[in-house]
Scaffold this motif. Structure first.
Motif, PDB file in Angstrom:
ATOM      1  N   GLU A  55       0.838  -1.207   0.000  1.00 16.75           N
ATOM      2  CA  GLU A  55       0.000   0.000   0.000  1.00 16.75           C
ATOM      3  C   GLU A  55       0.866   1.247   0.000  1.00 16.75           C
ATOM      4  O   GLU A  55       1.790   1.376   0.822  1.00 16.75           O
ATOM      5  N   ILE A  56       0.579   2.155  -0.915  1.00 12.84           N
ATOM      6  CA  ILE A  56       1.294   3.433  -0.992  1.00 12.84           C
ATOM      7  C   ILE A  56       0.324   4.546  -0.625  1.00 12.84           C
ATOM      8  O   ILE A  56      -0.743   4.678  -1.223  1.00 12.84           O
ATOM      9  N   GLN A  57       0.716   5.315   0.352  1.00 12.26           N
ATOM     10  CA  GLN A  57      -0.156   6.356   0.905  1.00 12.26           C
ATOM     11  C   GLN A  57       0.398   7.742   0.572  1.00 12.26           C
ATOM     12  O   GLN A  57       1.614   7.959   0.615  1.00 12.26           O
ATOM     13  N   PHE A  58      -0.498   8.666   0.231  1.00 15.58           N
ATOM     14  CA  PHE A  58      -0.090  10.041  -0.061  1.00 15.58           C
ATOM     15  C   PHE A  58      -0.201  10.881   1.210  1.00 15.58           C
ATOM     16  O   PHE A  58      -1.238  10.896   1.869  1.00 15.58           O
ATOM     17  N   LYS A  59       0.889  11.578   1.552  1.00 13.47           N
ATOM     18  CA  LYS A  59       0.916  12.429   2.731  1.00 13.47           C
ATOM     19  C   LYS A  59       0.851  13.880   2.269  1.00 13.47           C
ATOM     20  O   LYS A  59       1.833  14.432   1.744  1.00 13.47           O
ATOM     21  N   ARG A  60      -0.305  14.497   2.437  1.00 15.65           N
ATOM     22  CA  ARG A  60      -0.532  15.827   1.879  1.00 15.65           C
ATOM     23  C   ARG A  60       0.358  16.891   2.512  1.00 15.65           C
ATOM     24  O   ARG A  60       0.758  17.854   1.845  1.00 15.65           O
ATOM     25  N   SER A  61       0.682  16.739   3.801  1.00 14.72           N
ATOM     26  CA  SER A  61       1.482  17.769   4.481  1.00 14.72           C
ATOM     27  C   SER A  61       2.870  17.928   3.865  1.00 14.72           C
ATOM     28  O   SER A  61       3.458  19.003   3.902  1.00 14.72           O
ATOM     29  N   THR A  62       3.402  16.819   3.289  1.00 15.57           N
ATOM     30  CA  THR A  62       4.734  16.891   2.662  1.00 15.57           C
ATOM     31  C   THR A  62       4.673  16.641   1.158  1.00 15.57           C
ATOM     32  O   THR A  62       5.709  16.683   0.489  1.00 15.57           O
ATOM     33  N   MET A  63       3.462  16.352   0.665  1.00 20.64           N
ATOM     34  CA  MET A  63       3.257  16.058  -0.763  1.00 20.64           C
ATOM     35  C   MET A  63       4.126  14.884  -1.213  1.00 20.64           C
ATOM     36  O   MET A  63       4.691  14.869  -2.298  1.00 20.64           O
ATOM     37  N   THR A  64       4.237  13.879  -0.348  1.00 21.63           N
ATOM     38  CA  THR A  64       5.063  12.711  -0.648  1.00 21.63           C
ATOM     39  C   THR A  64       4.242  11.427  -0.585  1.00 21.63           C
ATOM     40  O   THR A  64       3.182  11.368   0.056  1.00 21.63           O
ATOM     41  N   TYR A  65       4.769  10.402  -1.246  1.00 22.44           N
ATOM     42  CA  TYR A  65       4.172   9.069  -1.236  1.00 22.44           C
ATOM     43  C   TYR A  65       5.066   8.150  -0.392  1.00 22.44           C
ATOM     44  O   TYR A  65       6.293   8.178  -0.515  1.00 22.44           O
ATOM     45  N   GLN A  66       4.432   7.326   0.445  1.00 24.78           N
ATOM     46  CA  GLN A  66       5.173   6.428   1.328  1.00 24.78           C
ATOM     47  C   GLN A  66       4.524   5.048   1.345  1.00 24.78           C
ATOM     48  O   GLN A  66       3.304   4.919   1.214  1.00 24.78           O
ATOM     49  N   ILE A  67       5.354   4.030   1.514  1.00 24.59           N
ATOM     50  CA  ILE A  67       4.846   2.668   1.661  1.00 24.59           C
ATOM     51  C   ILE A  67       4.355   2.481   3.092  1.00 24.59           C
ATOM     52  O   ILE A  67       5.042   2.849   4.052  1.00 24.59           O
ATOM     53  N   VAL A  68       3.164   1.923   3.237  1.00 26.98           N
ATOM     54  CA  VAL A  68       2.583   1.664   4.552  1.00 26.98           C
ATOM     55  C   VAL A  68       3.115   0.332   5.072  1.00 26.98           C
ATOM     56  O   VAL A  68       2.949  -0.709   4.432  1.00 26.98           O
TER      57      VAL A  68
END
Length: 310
Positions: A68-81
């Motif tokens: 699962e890849i989640q978008f973090k709006r506060s940093t505008m980045t994508y991260q693996i959960v």
């Protein structure tokens, strides 16, 4: 199924985000990374990639591999959960990474040095998966190491399980006479036949049968014990990076020792694992596990003392 180019993208996206799992990557960073890999792989055409493509790739990573890849709006980045799904699917995806790396080095056999392995029985894996999914009875010849005599078995297959680079079939042999899951090494299984006849699948949590086990011996009716092990700090780094069991908890980590707690049912496989750490391990508790472990060491010492005569 994803095409080759798309599969390569999935691998590259996962690699990038795994390497940046604490900070993530922006869309532009993902795009730049993919362009670099695209041209380094010898493609002359432009990379066909967009935010819409990225969305489809993220969906595929989740659908096929549980990543699962989640978008973090506060940093505008994508991260693996990081969660259970990722851990369970990691073995499958790691094998894809290995295949891709091997494809790139196929003409350079001295770059990737594989262990010399014997037959693993994996050629039967596809047939076994089909039988499990469709509740088909199967039969095969099975040869136990200690007697060397093939025996024909008819079983109800439920799952396959990996342990130490070996694969095992988990199956019920008591057709119509009860339910008891036994393990069968795929390397000892030959002449597989998938029957037309089906069996009534008994709903059971196969994974739960092994939750308190180390290895391939299921222990559903036994009470797990808390086992405390202490390693020297250097060996502790290996044990920390590759936990002995999923229940592993760190109790002490300093310049003197690395101490952990495990919750499991000690079996023969578990004691064999402890022996691989012999001179760097102390069993703190319980006493019964320490005494059983010392019996293994005592037998080994006795056998080697006898060899001094030769």
């Amino acid at each position: 199924m994803a095409k080759r180019d798309q599969m390569l993208r999935l691998i590259h996206i996962s690699n990038l985000l795994q390497s940046k799992k604490n900070v993530g990557a922006t869309y532009d960073e993902v795009l730049n990374y993919l362009e670099e890999k695209h041209y380094s792989n010898g493609f002359d055409n432009d990379l066909a990639f967009s935010e819409k493509t990225f969305k489809r790739d993220r969906d595929l990573l989740w659908e096929l591999f549980g990543i699962e890849i989640q978008f973090k709006r506060s940093t505008m980045t994508y991260q693996i959960v990081e969660d259970e799904n990722l851990e369970q699917s990691k073995g499958v995806f790691d094998n894809l990474l290995l295949v891709n790396a091997y494809r790139q080095t196929a003409d350079h056999s001295k770059i990737m040095l594989f262990e010399k392995r014997q037959a693993s029985g994996l050629h039967n894996l596809e047939g076994l998966i089909y039988a499990i999914k469709n509740s088909k009875l199967i039969s095969f010849n099975y040869t136990k190491y200690w007697d060397g005599i093939p025996q024909r078995k008819v079983v109800e297959s439920y799952a396959v399980k990996e342990f130490r680079n070996r694969w095992y079939l988990l199956a019920n042999e008591n057709e119509g006479k009860g339910f008891f899951i036994k393990t069968h090494g795929l390397d000892r299984l030959t002449d597989l036949e998938i029957h037309n006849k089906t069996f009534k699948n008994i709903e059971t949590d196969i994974e739960k049968l092994f939750v308190n086990s180390f290895g391939i011996v299921s222990t559903p009716c036994e009470t797990p014990r808390k086992i405390v092990l202490s390693f020297d700090p250097w060996q502790g780094k290996f044990v920390k990076s590759l936990p002995i069991h999923h229940s592993q908890k760190t109790l002490v980590e300093n310049d003197e020792e690395f101490r952990i707690e495990l919750t499991l049912v000690p079996t023969y496989d578990f004691y064999q694992e402890l022996l691989t750490h012999a001179e760097r391990l102390r069993i703190m508790e319980p006493k019964s596990v320490r005494e059983e472990y010392l019996k293994f060491l005592s037998v080994a010492l006795e056998m080697n003392e006898k060899d001094k005569k030769f």
